[in-house]
Design a protein around this motif. Structure first.
Motif, short mmCIF file in Angstrom:
data_model
loop_
_atom_site.label_atom_id
_atom_site.label_comp_id
_atom_site.label_asym_id
_atom_site.label_seq_id
_atom_site.Cartn_x
_atom_site.Cartn_y
_atom_site.Cartn_z
N ILE A 1 0.79 -1.14 -0.02
CA ILE A 1 -0.05 -0.18 0.13
C ILE A 1 0.95 1.16 -0.01
O ILE A 1 1.76 1.27 0.86
CB ILE A 1 -1.16 0.04 1.42
N PHE A 2 0.63 2.14 -0.86
CA PHE A 2 1.50 3.34 -1.18
C PHE A 2 1.06 4.23 0.03
O PHE A 2 -0.27 4.54 0.31
CB PHE A 2 1.25 3.96 -2.51
N THR A 3 2.02 5.01 0.47
CA THR A 3 1.51 6.28 1.55
C THR A 3 2.35 7.54 1.11
O THR A 3 3.38 7.41 0.20
CB THR A 3 2.01 6.09 2.94
N THR A 4 1.64 8.75 1.21
CA THR A 4 2.21 9.84 1.13
C THR A 4 3.45 10.26 1.99
O THR A 4 3.68 9.32 2.94
CB THR A 4 1.34 11.09 1.42
N THR A 5 4.47 11.13 1.87
CA THR A 5 5.29 11.28 2.73
C THR A 5 5.06 12.07 3.99
O THR A 5 5.89 11.83 5.17
CB THR A 5 6.45 12.42 2.07
N ASP A 6 3.71 12.38 3.87
CA ASP A 6 3.28 12.98 5.16
C ASP A 6 2.45 12.27 6.04
O ASP A 6 1.60 12.48 6.96
CB ASP A 6 2.53 14.31 5.05
N GLY A 7 2.44 10.86 5.42
CA GLY A 7 1.60 9.74 6.43
C GLY A 7 0.34 9.33 6.16
O GLY A 7 -0.46 8.80 7.06
N PHE A 8 -0.16 9.49 4.98
CA PHE A 8 -1.53 9.19 4.64
C PHE A 8 -1.67 8.08 3.53
O PHE A 8 -0.72 7.98 2.80
CB PHE A 8 -2.21 10.49 4.14
N VAL A 9 -2.70 7.30 3.50
CA VAL A 9 -2.78 5.96 2.99
C VAL A 9 -3.26 6.59 1.58
O VAL A 9 -4.07 7.38 1.35
CB VAL A 9 -3.99 4.95 3.31
N MET A 10 -2.68 5.68 0.52
CA MET A 10 -2.97 6.31 -0.78
C MET A 10 -3.78 4.81 -1.66
O MET A 10 -5.11 4.94 -1.46
CB MET A 10 -1.74 6.54 -1.72
N GLU A 11 -3.29 4.04 -2.33
CA GLU A 11 -3.61 2.83 -2.93
C GLU A 11 -2.46 1.78 -3.00
O GLU A 11 -1.35 2.09 -2.71
CB GLU A 11 -4.24 3.41 -4.39
N GLY A 12 -2.92 0.62 -3.50
CA GLY A 12 -2.16 -0.37 -3.89
C GLY A 12 -1.50 -0.11 -5.33
O GLY A 12 -2.12 0.67 -6.03
N PRO A 13 -0.43 -0.83 -5.83
CA PRO A 13 -0.25 -0.75 -7.22
C PRO A 13 -1.26 -1.22 -7.88
O PRO A 13 -1.25 -0.60 -9.16
CB PRO A 13 1.09 -1.76 -7.24
N THR A 14 -2.00 -1.93 -7.85
CA THR A 14 -3.23 -2.54 -8.76
C THR A 14 -4.37 -2.86 -7.95
O THR A 14 -5.33 -3.42 -8.47
CB THR A 14 -2.68 -3.87 -9.09
N SER A 15 -4.54 -1.87 -7.01
CA SER A 15 -5.66 -1.97 -6.06
C SER A 15 -6.13 -0.54 -5.29
O SER A 15 -5.33 0.05 -5.20
CB SER A 15 -5.53 -3.26 -5.25
N ASN A 16 -7.34 -0.73 -4.83
CA ASN A 16 -7.72 0.42 -3.96
C ASN A 16 -8.01 -0.17 -2.59
O ASN A 16 -7.97 -1.51 -2.42
CB ASN A 16 -9.20 1.20 -4.47
N VAL A 17 -7.91 0.72 -1.52
CA VAL A 17 -7.90 0.11 -0.14
C VAL A 17 -9.10 0.41 0.61
O VAL A 17 -9.73 1.71 0.39
CB VAL A 17 -6.56 1.01 0.64
N ILE A 18 -9.85 -0.54 1.22
CA ILE A 18 -11.04 -0.17 1.88
C ILE A 18 -10.77 -0.52 3.53
O ILE A 18 -10.12 -1.51 3.77
CB ILE A 18 -12.19 -0.81 1.53
N VAL A 19 -11.05 0.44 4.49
CA VAL A 19 -10.44 0.29 5.73
C VAL A 19 -12.13 0.00 6.71
O VAL A 19 -13.14 1.00 6.34
CB VAL A 19 -9.73 1.13 6.23
N LEU A 20 -12.37 -0.81 7.25
CA LEU A 20 -13.50 -0.85 8.22
C LEU A 20 -12.86 -0.41 9.59
O LEU A 20 -12.16 -0.80 10.28
CB LEU A 20 -13.80 -2.28 8.65
N THR A 21 -13.59 0.77 9.91
CA THR A 21 -13.26 1.46 11.15
C THR A 21 -14.13 2.31 11.65
O THR A 21 -14.89 2.95 11.20
CB THR A 21 -11.98 2.32 10.85
N GLY A 22 -14.53 2.14 13.18
CA GLY A 22 -15.74 2.88 13.91
C GLY A 22 -17.13 2.39 13.09
O GLY A 22 -17.85 3.11 13.14
N GLY A 23 -17.22 1.28 12.52
CA GLY A 23 -18.43 0.97 12.16
C GLY A 23 -18.65 1.49 10.84
O GLY A 23 -19.84 1.33 10.30
N ARG A 24 -17.68 2.02 10.09
CA ARG A 24 -17.72 2.62 9.00
C ARG A 24 -16.62 2.06 7.92
O ARG A 24 -15.59 1.57 8.29
CB ARG A 24 -17.69 4.14 8.86
#
Length: 295
Positions: A187-210
């Motif tokens: 999973i790629f991240t930005t230099t300031d620590g935010f999630v981007m995407e995978g090389p061939t995929s998108n990221v979905i996170v389950l957190t706080g019921g969302r």
């Protein structure tokens, strides 16, 4: 017709109003030479593409893929694709390939031959890899710094970060680095620590019921499978959110998935060597829905 199947396409202008495009399609032996040496897609990766999944004869998310192809073309200053022609090409290919199992259908728009008069286009259908096991077992993931801060795509649009280009050397290098680190994907991240995407995929996170995915931007490709899954989740009464996702939030997530058109939904089982919670029931439900789509 057996797979693989290859169709060369003579691209027409976006405002071409014809209703029959069959004389612009040319079936090719997939093992025969088809591109010239001066073709910029092979020389420079100067082109855009999409890959859609066809399951038991049903091509999935056709309109979303055509729309994203047009968006990528606009970012890259390529001629605007004629949506009706591409739609016709896809359905022509569907009529010519087997209607059992999963087929990966890739379509490409290139700038063409260097100093040539017109773009080059083709469609190539193959048997999709069998991802049934990885959908169950999941993937170990490492995070890799993409080398850019958040917002760079808006400040430097010439980086083409929001386009699905043929230039995949960085993406493939990232996967090799993941393998060197004993992982399956990244999973790629930005230099300031935010999630981007995978090389061939998108990221979905389950957190706080969302269910949360990084907000589409000039730096993150808006995933067709992720969009379809979010629409399904909303219809099921779940809460979905597009927003910035700090890496720390991904690390604390209740579950996370990598989603893409052919592999579909794959659970993340470990992140940077730390075990991640896995929601196998939801994973199975996601893939059952995605495989059952008929359009």
């Amino acid at each position: 017709m057996r797979l693989p199947f290859t169709l060369l396409i003579d691209p027409v202008s976006a405002d071409d109003a014809r209703t029959d495009f069959h004389n612009t399609f040319h079936e090719m032996d997939s093992a025969a030479p088809a591109l010239r040496v001066g073709e910029l897609s092979t020389q420079r990766g100067d082109g855009v593409f999409e890959t859609l999944s066809m399951v038991n004869g049903h091509p999935q998310e056709v309109e979303a893929h055509i729309s994203r192809l047009a968006n990528s073309a606009a970012i890259c200053d390529l001629p605007v694709p004629n949506a009706a022609q591409w739609r016709s090409a896809i359905h022509y290919a569907v009529s010519r390939v087997p209607h059992t199992g999963q087929v990966a259908l890739k379509f490409v728009l290139s700038r063409g031959v260097e100093h040539g008069p017109a773009p080059t286009a083709w469609l190539h259908a193959t048997v999709a890899p069998d991802f049934a096991a990885v959908r169950e077992a999941g993937v170990k993931v490492v995070t890799l710094d993409r080398g850019y801060p958040r917002g760079v795509a808006e400040r430097a649009p010439w980086l083409l970060m929001g386009a699905k280009t043929l230039s995949y050397a960085i993406n493939m290098a990232a996967l090799r680095e993941a393998h060197r680190r004993g992982a399956d994907d990244t999973i790629f991240t930005t230099t300031d620590g935010f999630v981007m995407e995978g090389p061939t995929s998108n990221v979905i996170v389950l957190t706080g019921g969302r269910f949360v995915t990084p907000a589409p931007s000039g730096a993150i490709l808006h995933g067709t499978t992720q969009q379809a899954l979010f629409e399904h989740l909303e219809a099921e009464g779940e809460r979905v959110v597009y927003r910035d996702v700090p890496l720390s939030e991904l690390q604390r997530a209740d579950a996370a998935w990598l989603v893409s058109s052919v592999r579909l939904a794959v659970p993340v089982t470990a992140l940077d060597n730390a075990a991640m919670p896995v929601d196998l029931a939801r994973t199975r439900a996601f893939n059952e829905y995605l495989l059952a789509r008929t359009e």
